[in-house]
Write an enzyme that holds these catalytic residues in place. Structure first.
Site, PDB file in Angstrom:
ATOM      1  N   LEU A 165       0.893  -1.009   0.076  1.00 50.07           N
ATOM      2  CA  LEU A 165      -0.131   0.430  -0.214  1.00 50.07           C
ATOM      3  C   LEU A 165       0.819   1.203   0.146  1.00 50.07           C
ATOM      4  CD1 LEU A 165      -2.915  -0.952   3.018  1.00 50.07           C
ATOM      5  CD2 LEU A 165      -2.827  -0.788  -0.578  1.00 50.07           C
ATOM      6  N   ASP A 166       1.026   2.456  -0.466  1.00 49.23           N
ATOM      7  CA  ASP A 166       1.192   4.155  -0.728  1.00 49.23           C
ATOM      8  C   ASP A 166       1.316   3.941   0.696  1.00 49.23           C
ATOM      9  OD1 ASP A 166       1.770   3.281  -3.049  1.00 49.23           O
ATOM     10  OD2 ASP A 166      -0.315   4.667  -3.863  1.00 49.23           O
ATOM     11  N   ARG A 167       2.653   4.595   0.923  1.00 51.28           N
ATOM     12  CA  ARG A 167       2.443   5.944   2.769  1.00 51.28           C
ATOM     13  C   ARG A 167       1.264   5.875   2.440  1.00 51.28           C
ATOM     14  NH1 ARG A 167       7.784   8.970   3.802  1.00 51.28           N
ATOM     15  NH2 ARG A 167       7.062   9.233   5.998  1.00 51.28           N
ATOM     16  N   ARG A 194      -4.149   5.470  -8.543  1.00 49.48           N
ATOM     17  CA  ARG A 194      -3.696   7.318  -8.456  1.00 49.48           C
ATOM     18  C   ARG A 194      -3.573   7.760  -9.901  1.00 49.48           C
ATOM     19  NH1 ARG A 194       0.739   7.310  -4.298  1.00 49.48           N
ATOM     20  NH2 ARG A 194       0.468   9.468  -4.584  1.00 49.48           N
TER      21      ARG A 194
END
Length: 232
Positions: free
Chosen positions: A57-59, A159
């Site tokens: 998962l992205d930060r 995104r």
């Protein structure tokens, strides 16, 4: 940043899932040298054993993050994720009014290899709102609450896809709208990304049981839901 234990959503003999806070890196990265804490390290210390993140998962994305507790389960679950055998559902707040439903079929270039890869995301609009917050030449601002189901698993896919259809996720950098991000920081004092990994579903490799893991929204996401959409 994270001084308290990570919220555990699911745990078995060989798997554990947490509700990852927004802003927490999964593991150490040369790109984010400013970080001092990582989900892998915190969960390892919390459980007192080694843990293996089976996906990423992205930060700045919060929500369901799954770990294996053995090397063999890590290998099996990584194959499930790579083979699109894990159903994933995300919730996001985006700019503008999105269509009721849309399939975004738009290839994405791999940031590391430069190779273009097939990428498909299914979108469903849950709520829309117009608030009396001036933006540019407009006296109001419009936003949508959307459910995003990726059929593929490309880096930053959601995104990039939302930016591609001109409905960027609020708080996204660098793919989002810097002016909207600035507006949210100044007006709402918000500095996170409004993308939440709500649910994953898969067949447990050992028990053959269908496992569904759902993560509740975290405080900042809940606050923005209330500010934009009122009582849900």
């Amino acid at each position: 940043m994270v001084s308290k234990p990570l919220p555990i959503l699911y745990q078995s003999a060989d798997l554990v899932a947490i509700n990852k806070p927004h802003g927490l890196l999964v593991h150490r990265s040369m790109i984010a040298s400013d970080a001092s804490e990582f989900a892998v390290q915190i969960l390892r210390d919390q459980l007192g054993q080694r843990v293996y993140p089976v996906h990423r998962l992205d930060r700045k994305t919060g929500g369901v993050l799954l770990f294996a507790l053995t090397e063999s389960m890590n290998s099996i679950m990584q194959q499930q994720f790579m083979g699109a055998l894990v159903d994933k559902k995300y919730i996001a707040i985006v700019r503008g009014y999105t269509p009721d439903e849309q399939t975004i079929d738009y290839p994405l270039r791999n940031d590391e290899t430069g190779v273009s890869q097939e990428a498909v995301t299914h979108l469903k609009t849950l709520r829309q709102t117009e608030i009396p917050l001036p933006f540019g030449k407009h006296p109001t601002s419009r936003y949508s609450l959307v459910e995003l189901t990726p059929a593929t698993g490309r880096m930053h896919q959601l995104r990039k896809h939302m930016a591609h259809i001109l409905h960027p996720i609020i708080g996204d950098r660098p793919h989002g709208c810097n002016k909207q991000n600035k507006l949210f920081k100044e007006h709402f004092e918000m500095n996170t990304m409004l993308l939440h990994a709500q649910q994953i579903e898969f067949v447990h490799p050992v028990t053959s049981e269908v496992i569904t893991i759902t993560a509740p929204f975290q405080a900042e996401f809940e606050r923005m839901l209330g500010a934009l959409f009122g009582k849900m």
